[in-house]
Design a protein around this motif. Structure first.
Motif, PDB file in Angstrom:
ATOM      1  N   MET A 161       1.095  -1.137   0.046  1.00 26.42           N
ATOM      2  CA  MET A 161       0.208   0.023   0.137  1.00 26.42           C
ATOM      3  C   MET A 161       0.998   1.026   0.201  1.00 26.42           C
ATOM      4  N   ARG A 162       1.004   1.965  -0.840  1.00 25.93           N
ATOM      5  CA  ARG A 162       1.588   3.277  -1.100  1.00 25.93           C
ATOM      6  C   ARG A 162       0.734   4.406  -0.509  1.00 25.93           C
ATOM      7  N   ILE A 163       1.011   5.833   0.830  1.00 21.81           N
ATOM      8  CA  ILE A 163       0.426   6.025   1.091  1.00 21.81           C
ATOM      9  C   ILE A 163       0.239   7.423   0.331  1.00 21.81           C
ATOM     10  N   PRO A 164      -0.538   8.107  -0.181  1.00 19.88           N
ATOM     11  CA  PRO A 164      -0.490   9.118  -1.028  1.00 19.88           C
ATOM     12  C   PRO A 164       0.110  10.237  -0.066  1.00 19.88           C
ATOM     13  N   ASP A 184       7.049  -1.029  -7.191  1.00 19.18           N
ATOM     14  CA  ASP A 184       5.683  -0.563  -5.658  1.00 19.18           C
ATOM     15  C   ASP A 184       5.656  -0.564  -4.569  1.00 19.18           C
ATOM     16  N   GLY A 185       6.580   0.420  -4.182  1.00 15.19           N
ATOM     17  CA  GLY A 185       7.143   1.249  -2.971  1.00 15.19           C
ATOM     18  C   GLY A 185       6.726   2.547  -3.508  1.00 15.19           C
ATOM     19  N   ILE A 186       7.698   2.997  -4.703  1.00 17.33           N
ATOM     20  CA  ILE A 186       7.960   4.635  -4.636  1.00 17.33           C
ATOM     21  C   ILE A 186       6.625   4.856  -5.106  1.00 17.33           C
ATOM     22  N   ARG A 187       7.008   6.127  -4.515  1.00 20.43           N
ATOM     23  CA  ARG A 187       5.379   7.514  -5.063  1.00 20.43           C
ATOM     24  C   ARG A 187       5.882   8.070  -6.090  1.00 20.43           C
ATOM     25  N   ILE A 188       5.110   8.305  -6.919  1.00 23.02           N
ATOM     26  CA  ILE A 188       5.044   8.929  -7.731  1.00 23.02           C
ATOM     27  C   ILE A 188       3.354  10.561  -8.175  1.00 23.02           C
ATOM     28  N   LEU A 189       4.226  11.342  -7.939  1.00 26.87           N
ATOM     29  CA  LEU A 189       2.699  12.262  -7.573  1.00 26.87           C
ATOM     30  C   LEU A 189       3.033  13.040  -9.660  1.00 26.87           C
ATOM     31  N   TYR A 190       1.305  13.523  -9.664  1.00 25.28           N
ATOM     32  CA  TYR A 190       1.328  14.204 -10.584  1.00 25.28           C
ATOM     33  C   TYR A 190       1.402  15.954 -10.602  1.00 25.28           C
ATOM     34  N   ILE A 209      13.122   7.924  -2.593  1.00 30.32           N
ATOM     35  CA  ILE A 209      13.045   9.270  -3.321  1.00 30.32           C
ATOM     36  C   ILE A 209      10.998   8.640  -4.386  1.00 30.32           C
ATOM     37  N   VAL A 210      10.713  10.161  -3.574  1.00 28.63           N
ATOM     38  CA  VAL A 210       9.739  10.550  -4.157  1.00 28.63           C
ATOM     39  C   VAL A 210       9.829  11.240  -5.490  1.00 28.63           C
ATOM     40  N   ILE A 211       8.530  10.590  -6.839  1.00 30.00           N
ATOM     41  CA  ILE A 211       9.058  10.995  -7.837  1.00 30.00           C
ATOM     42  C   ILE A 211       8.293  12.211  -8.564  1.00 30.00           C
ATOM     43  N   ALA A 212       7.573  13.268  -8.950  1.00 30.32           N
ATOM     44  CA  ALA A 212       6.785  13.951  -9.283  1.00 30.32           C
ATOM     45  C   ALA A 212       6.691  14.451 -10.890  1.00 30.32           C
TER      46      ALA A 212
END
Ligand code: PGA
Length: 250
Positions: free
Chosen positions: A1-4, A204-210, A162-165
């Motif tokens: 589960m990726r926390i937004p 699967d864990g990395i958060r990718i923001l728009y 890392i978080v990617i945007a």
């Protein structure tokens, strides 16, 4: 589960006193919100005031830039040590405005990401194509190059921190959001890139923001996409009510 994550990039907006006025109002509006990481990125001069105002809340503090040396003769720069001391847990790195107006390159972005990680500051690593590149069908080639350069020499264990945007430059501040499908396609490409480079666990864990003209009206459709894990919000993060509405919709 990726926390937004919903992150507000204030850019060069808000004085210290405006920051002090924003925070309590915003805090009231997001009371009881759960299951989302909320981040604000004020300008350097307002970081301290924001840090004080959000203490003991779930809101986290981000810088908008960082330099790679800890101290020394670098007039005008801000070091990771300084950010760490005032409680910055995140730092936006390689935003398109920094690439466009201040000459940042994949190389400087790579140095800054490594620096942030060394100081346990989570990099919010920004990538995205300009309009011409999209029109010439070069979107994936461009973001592939940015990913390759920005993540150079990083270990798998670093990449998962890392978080990617993904921020298509033509959508930033223009009111022209990418469609959820366009965004999803780029996000899937990014996750696949991470899978190849760092394996399933990191991918699967990395958060990718728009990011790019996110509003209370379009956040829901964006967040419904499989590979969109949050938003980096500019204009709509400047008012407590619109930013809170985005946080609540996520
Ligand atoms: P915008 O900016 O929401 O005003 O388009 C987003 C960003 O630049 O991070």
């Amino acid at each position: 589960m990726r926390i937004p994550i919903i992150a507000g990039n204030w850019k060069m907006n808000k004085t210290t006193s405006e920051t002090r006025a924003f925070c309590p109002e915003f805090i009231k509006l997001i009371d009881n919100v759960k299951g989302v990481e909320i981040v604000i990125a004020p300008p350097f001069t307002a970081l301290s005031a924001a840090g004080d105002a959000i203490r003991d809340t779930i809101i986290k503090l981000s810088a908008q830039n960082i330099f790679w040396e800890e101290k020394g003769a670098y007039t005008g720069e801000i070091s990771p040590l300084m950010l760490k001391e005032i409680g910055c847990g995140y730092c936006i790195i390689g935003h398109s405005e920094r690439r466009q107006y201040f000459g940042e390159t994949d190389d400087t972005v790579n140095k800054k990401i490594k620096t942030a990680l060394n100081y346990e500051i989570t990099p919010v690593f920004c990538i995205g194509e300009i309009l011409k590149e999209r029109e010439e069908n070069r979107t994936m080639a461009v973001i592939g190059r940015q990913l390759k350069g920005g993540l150079r020499d990083l270990l798998e264990s670093d990449i998962s921190r890392i978080v990617i945007a993904y921020e298509p430059v033509w959508a930033i501040g223009t009111g022209k959001t990418a469609t959820p499908q366009q965004a999803q396609e780029a996000h899937r490409f990014i996750r696949d890139f991470i899978r190849k480079k760092a394996g399933d666990k990191a991918a699967d864990g990395i958060r990718i923001l728009y990011g790019g003209s996110v509003t209370p009206e379009n956040i829901k459709d964006l967040m419904a996409q499989d590979d969109i894990d949050g938003a980096l919000v500019g204009g709509a993060s400047l008012k407590p009510d619109s930013f809170a509405a985005i946080v609540r919709f996520s």
